[in-house]
Design an enzyme around this catalytic site. Structure first.
Site, PDB file in Angstrom:
ATOM      1  N   MET A 161       0.783  -1.168  -0.006  1.00  0.00           N
ATOM      2  CA  MET A 161       0.008   0.074   0.005  1.00  0.00           C
ATOM      3  C   MET A 161       0.898   1.184  -0.087  1.00  0.00           C
ATOM      4  SD  MET A 161      -2.743  -1.140   2.746  1.00  0.00           S
ATOM      5  CE  MET A 161      -1.402  -1.557   4.064  1.00  0.00           C
ATOM      6  N   ASP A 167       8.501  14.370   2.578  1.00  0.00           N
ATOM      7  CA  ASP A 167       9.754  14.371   3.478  1.00  0.00           C
ATOM      8  C   ASP A 167      10.018  15.546   4.200  1.00  0.00           C
ATOM      9  OD1 ASP A 167      11.209  12.789   5.118  1.00  0.00           O
ATOM     10  OD2 ASP A 167      12.663  12.073   3.586  1.00  0.00           O
ATOM     11  N   CYS A 199       9.080   4.392   5.428  1.00  0.00           N
ATOM     12  CA  CYS A 199       9.463   5.902   4.586  1.00  0.00           C
ATOM     13  C   CYS A 199      10.628   5.478   4.274  1.00  0.00           C
ATOM     14  CB  CYS A 199       9.164   7.016   5.478  1.00  0.00           C
ATOM     15  SG  CYS A 199      10.251   7.047   7.099  1.00  0.00           S
ATOM     16  N   ALA A 201      14.030   6.453   5.693  1.00  0.00           N
ATOM     17  CA  ALA A 201      14.779   6.050   6.782  1.00  0.00           C
ATOM     18  C   ALA A 201      14.202   5.327   7.909  1.00  0.00           C
ATOM     19  CB  ALA A 201      15.815   7.222   7.349  1.00  0.00           C
ATOM     20  N   GLY A 202      12.857   5.670   7.980  1.00  0.00           N
ATOM     21  CA  GLY A 202      12.100   4.958   9.267  1.00  0.00           C
ATOM     22  C   GLY A 202      12.136   5.773  10.664  1.00  0.00           C
ATOM     23  N   LEU A 203      12.644   7.030  10.445  1.00  0.00           N
ATOM     24  CA  LEU A 203      12.939   7.809  11.771  1.00  0.00           C
ATOM     25  C   LEU A 203      11.976   9.218  11.750  1.00  0.00           C
ATOM     26  CD1 LEU A 203      16.757   8.158  11.124  1.00  0.00           C
ATOM     27  CD2 LEU A 203      15.554   6.709  12.850  1.00  0.00           C
ATOM     28  N   GLY A 204      11.017   9.506  10.582  1.00  0.00           N
ATOM     29  CA  GLY A 204      10.188  10.658  10.756  1.00  0.00           C
ATOM     30  C   GLY A 204       8.744   9.910  10.392  1.00  0.00           C
TER      31      GLY A 204
END
Length: 299
Positions: A161, A167, A199, A201-204
């Protein structure tokens, strides 16, 4: 075989497999070490790279420049993230996909970089749904072949999905959170496997969606990784960021909460309310939020 925590890296030199208690083990080919919020990856016993999540008094600490082939892109991305998000953490593309088990059915991580990453998520983490928050430009910037990833998802019976959000843009995140959470809530309700939110980086963006889902729909018993009643944003935020050190935009989550719970068109704008407004919600507000998020399914 050593149990070392619940954040894992997937690459050609780092192999991981999930355990039933939410931790992950590593094969003899790689050793992963986590100490004081520093993640160090060792490949075949040789130290290869480091991800620092320390922050200075100003909230930002620079790391030495990457010397990998994509070093310039990584440096540009991390510089932008620190400047625009005030996020002291860094993304290291050369280490491959990394992720963290947040709930027993929810994982937050970085972008899959190749089709083989999908096999890893299916075979090692029991992922049945992937929610991609990247825009087309993000994917092109990192040179990821999204078509091959989607094709591998179809082959492995993983539902892929997309709910793109810009970003480093809290307004885009705020407006996109309800639809993104609606996808997560639907996937969790299907119950066919874990949901992987990512996303770049998987940080935001990705952790923000995970926190909003926990805040609006459930919570988390930090001992059993099971859902429980939860009414405070701070609890959801701290629960996720303690497991996966990151800096998602709290104000964007508050804003989306306000937007969904607003039952009066003349209600005072969020910007005029106290700083911690909508970090705690009443039962009727939670019910209204849940109904409105569920109504977004399929949009």
């Amino acid at each position: 075989m050593e149990v070392v925590g619940n954040t894992c890296f997937s690459s050609s030199s780092v192999l991981v497999s999930p355990l039933t208690n939410g931790a992950f083990s590593l094969s003899s080919r790689a050793i992963y070490e986590k100490r004081s919020c520093n993640f160090t990856v060792f490949s075949r016993g040789i130290k290869s790279n480091k991800i620092s999540c320390k922050s200075s008094e100003s909230g930002i600490q620079e790391n030495p420049k990457s010397k990998s082939g994509s070093g310039t892109k990584v440096e540009e991305y991390n510089t932008a993230m620190k400047r625009m998000m005030r996020n002291p953490y860094e993304y290291h593309h050369d280490l491959g996909m990394n992720y963290t088990l947040i709930l027993d059915n929810l994982i937050v991580g970085s972008q899959p970089q190749k089709a083989e990453d999908i096999d890893h998520l299916k075979d090692e983490a029991n992922v049945a749904y992937i929610l991609n928050l990247q825009q087309d430009g993000d994917i092109e910037y990192w040179g990821v072949d999204l078509k091959s990833i989607i094709e591998r998802c179809q082959r492995r019976q993983i539902r892929h999905m997309r709910r793109p959000a810009r970003d480093f843009d809290p307004d885009s995140l705020r407006s996109g959170l309800p639809k993104a959470v609606s996808s997560v809530e639907w996937a969790v309700s299907e119950g066919k496997g874990r949901v992987y939110i990512h996303c770049t980086a998987g940080l935001g963006r990705a952790p923000a969606v995970g926190i909003a889902y926990m805040f609006w729909f459930c919570g988390m018993d930090v001992i059993t990784l099971k859902c429980m009643a939860l009414k405070q944003l701070n609890t959801a935020y701290n629960t996720l960021t303690l497991k996966r050190p990151c800096g998602p935009n709290r104000k964007a989550i508050r804003g989306a909460t306000y937007d969904l719970a607003k039952n009066d068109p003349w209600k005072e704008p969020l910007e005029n309310l106290p700083e911690h407004a909508f970090e705690d919600i009443a039962d009727w507000e939670r019910k209204l939020i849940q109904d409105r998020v569920r109504s977004l399914r399929g949009t």
